[in-house]
Design an enzyme around this catalytic site. Structure first.
Site, short mmCIF file in Angstrom:
data_model
loop_
_atom_site.label_atom_id
_atom_site.label_comp_id
_atom_site.label_asym_id
_atom_site.label_seq_id
_atom_site.Cartn_x
_atom_site.Cartn_y
_atom_site.Cartn_z
N CYS A 101 -3.63 -1.17 1.72
CA CYS A 101 -4.79 -2.02 1.69
C CYS A 101 -6.08 -2.43 2.39
CB CYS A 101 -3.82 -2.85 1.09
SG CYS A 101 -5.01 -4.66 0.33
N CYS B 99 -2.67 -14.74 2.02
CA CYS B 99 -3.14 -16.56 2.31
C CYS B 99 -3.17 -17.12 1.16
CB CYS B 99 -5.40 -16.04 2.38
SG CYS B 99 -5.70 -15.18 4.49
N CYS C 277 -5.16 -3.12 -9.76
CA CYS C 277 -5.43 -2.29 -8.70
C CYS C 277 -4.12 -1.91 -7.90
CB CYS C 277 -5.99 -2.64 -6.68
SG CYS C 277 -6.16 -2.14 -5.73
N CYS D 160 -2.84 1.28 -3.76
CA CYS D 160 -1.71 1.31 -2.18
C CYS D 160 -0.94 2.38 -2.57
CB CYS D 160 -0.74 0.12 -1.89
SG CYS D 160 -0.21 -0.98 -3.60
N CYS E 34 -4.64 -7.07 -8.22
CA CYS E 34 -3.85 -6.78 -6.87
C CYS E 34 -2.54 -7.00 -7.72
CB CYS E 34 -3.91 -7.31 -5.23
SG CYS E 34 -2.27 -7.32 -4.48
N ASN F 36 -8.96 -16.66 0.10
CA ASN F 36 -7.86 -16.12 0.82
C ASN F 36 -8.36 -14.48 -0.40
OD1 ASN F 36 -5.23 -15.12 -2.17
ND2 ASN F 36 -5.59 -14.15 -0.12
N GLY F 37 -8.37 -13.57 0.71
CA GLY F 37 -8.52 -11.73 0.36
C GLY F 37 -9.38 -10.74 1.64
#
Length: 497
Positions: free
Chosen positions: A420, A35, A472, A475, A274, A135-136
């Site tokens: 994720c 987002c 992070c 993934c 991320c 967002n998240g």
């Protein structure tokens, strides 16, 4: 036709004028953007400024968008399904009067894809009227939501973003800013949020700093400066705002007519931003986690050439996601860069397939090979990721059918092996081709002459840029920075007699 939800504007009712058409995606091998959020404080036409910011962030979500506006006394909200430019016409923007505004463009992660869950979410609470854009993704929402419902909370949506507002409403803190800090300390996961009351704007990031959020300033010689927040700095360029700094992980920023104040609601948590923001999500002209995305992606391409170069005639990107890495690869390897695949940027949101049986129609609609460049050549094809592998196979076939003698696929990140849970709509592990196949098996599936991915070490060095960022990379590794249980991996208990 579009559906609009109008809240808080006197004389206006909820207006439903049809359903927004579904947006077909030619590339099912890409992860969905999360987002984008924008906030503007102290501007006479704040809603239009937010509209421009959301326009710059449209790549982060194309499902729905919304803008809330406040003028010190009233707080109103309009949101709808579709693209920002489709929802917010001049007539619609004219209804949003005020000098403060927040906005959101969305691709759903948690919560159904519906107008009800479009943001900003506007909630009347014991602490007053609050609008929030998030967002998240929260990872402890189940436990928190259950506790709030036991305490009498009534949820208007299925979105995890509303949990933050409900926590604020149920906080025992005496002041609103204390209640916000208290609520943010109770949720876990990824959140970069902007919030607005009738007279204040707030911005905050989770303690690990998963998602980006930056603060900018528009200098006004005749009055107070306009303060702007956005998920990416590319939005500042359109608003002519100067980037000031990132909102820090665990920081809560409050903007009032008296200025900007800040406090930390959490400290001492290791950063885990991320890394896929640099690999794919963010625009190349944005500065994310104090590092220009363009520089990261070029270095990914250079490092990829150092690690896995093969003799070739041309370096060809898969547009648009592979372009910047391909530039870096070509510069490092000395192999000429060419746009051997041309993307049609003017395909609308809907189209009629001439025949459903036409193989790979969706890819052919958006990409077309330049036959005179590819014919008889050894091609290094650069892309940023492989998720399911189906689209990569279609593109390799397209390049080969255009006459390429060899097709070598190079990927500017490591193999994606795990979903994720922090705001990215990743397929389940069983759908991730790299989670269930070796690189050689993937190569055979996509029908390339060779396949290589960027190493984990190469990716992290490319994205660091001397900033000391800690990312992070769950993934790519399956090791998550927060506690998480994948429900798909829980086997049903055997019945006991």
């Amino acid at each position: 036709m579009k559906r609009l939800l109008i809240e808080g504007i006197p004389g206006e009712e909820i207006r439903v004028t049809g359903e927004a058409p579904a947006r077909p995606e030619y590339n099912e091998d890409k992860l969905r953007e999360e987002c984008g959020v924008v906030a503007v404080h102290a501007h006479p036409d704040a809603a239009r400024q937010v509209y421009l910011g959301l326009y710059a962030l449209q790549h982060r979500g194309q499902e729905s968008a919304g803008i809330a506006v406040a003028d010190g006394k009233n707080l109103s909200n309009i949101k709808g399904m579709g693209l920002v430019s489709e929802i917010f016409t001049d007539d619609v923007l004219d209804k949003l009067k005020g000098n403060m505004s927040i906005g959101h463009t969305r691709y759903s992660t948690t919560g159904d894809s519906a107008l009800l869950n479009a943001q900003p979410i506007r909630v009347e609470s014991t602490k007053g009227l609050i609008a929030i854009a998030h967002n998240g993704n929260l990872v402890n929402l189940g436990n928190v939501r259950a506790r709030l419902e036991r305490d009498g909370a009534f949820f208007q949506t299925t979105s995890d973003s509303e949990i933050i507002v409900q926590l604020i409403a149920h906080s025992r803190a005496n002041t609103l800013v204390d209640a916000i800090a208290d609520s943010l300390s109770q949720v876990d996961g990824a959140f970069s949020i902007v919030m607005m009351t009738r007279d204040r704007i707030f911005a905050a990031r989770d303690p690990r700093g998963f998602r980006p959020l930056s603060m900018g300033r528009i200098e006004n010689p005749d009055g107070p400066d306009t303060i702007v927040f956005a998920s990416e700095t590319c939005a500042f360029d359109l608003l002519r705002a100067k980037f000031e700094r990132d909102v820090e992980p665990g920081e809560l920023v409050m903007v009032t007519r008296d200025g900007v104040t800040s406090r930390h609601f959490s400290t001492g948590v290791e950063q885990s931003s991320c890394i896929f923001e640099h690999v794919y999500f963010a625009r190349p002209d944005s500065k994310i986690f104090n590092r220009w995305v363009q520089e990261s992606r070029e270095e990914m391409g250079r490092q990829l050439a150092r690690e896995s170069h093969v003799p070739a005639d041309l370096v060809v990107p898969v547009p648009d996601s592979g372009v910047t890495a391909a530039i870096g690869y070509a510069a490092e390897s000395g192999v000429p860069f060419r746009f051997g695949l041309i993307r049609n940027h003017y395909v609308g949101r809907t189209f009629i397939e001439p025949e459903q049986r036409v193989r790979d129609f969706g890819v052919k609609l958006k990409l077309n090979p330049v036959r005179n460049l590819l014919e008889g050549k050894r091609i290094i094809l650069i892309d940023d990721s492989i998720i399911r592998g189906t689209t990569s196979r279609k593109i390799v076939r397209m390049v080969r059918s255009a006459g390429a003698r060899e097709v070598h696929l190079r990927i500017s990140c490591p193999p994606t092996i795990s979903p994720c849970y922090y705001g990215v709509d990743t397929p389940s592990k069983r759908e991730l081709i790299a989670a269930n196949n070796s690189i050689e098996e993937i190569r055979q599936f996509i029908e390339a002459d060779s396949l290589a991915y960027l190493s984990m070490d190469g990716l992290q060095k490319s994205c660091d840029g001397g900033e000391g960022n800690k990312f992070c990379v769950a993934c790519y590794t399956g090791k998550y920075p927060t506690q998480w249980v994948d429900v798909e991996e829980i086997l049903p208990a055997a019945a006991s007699l």
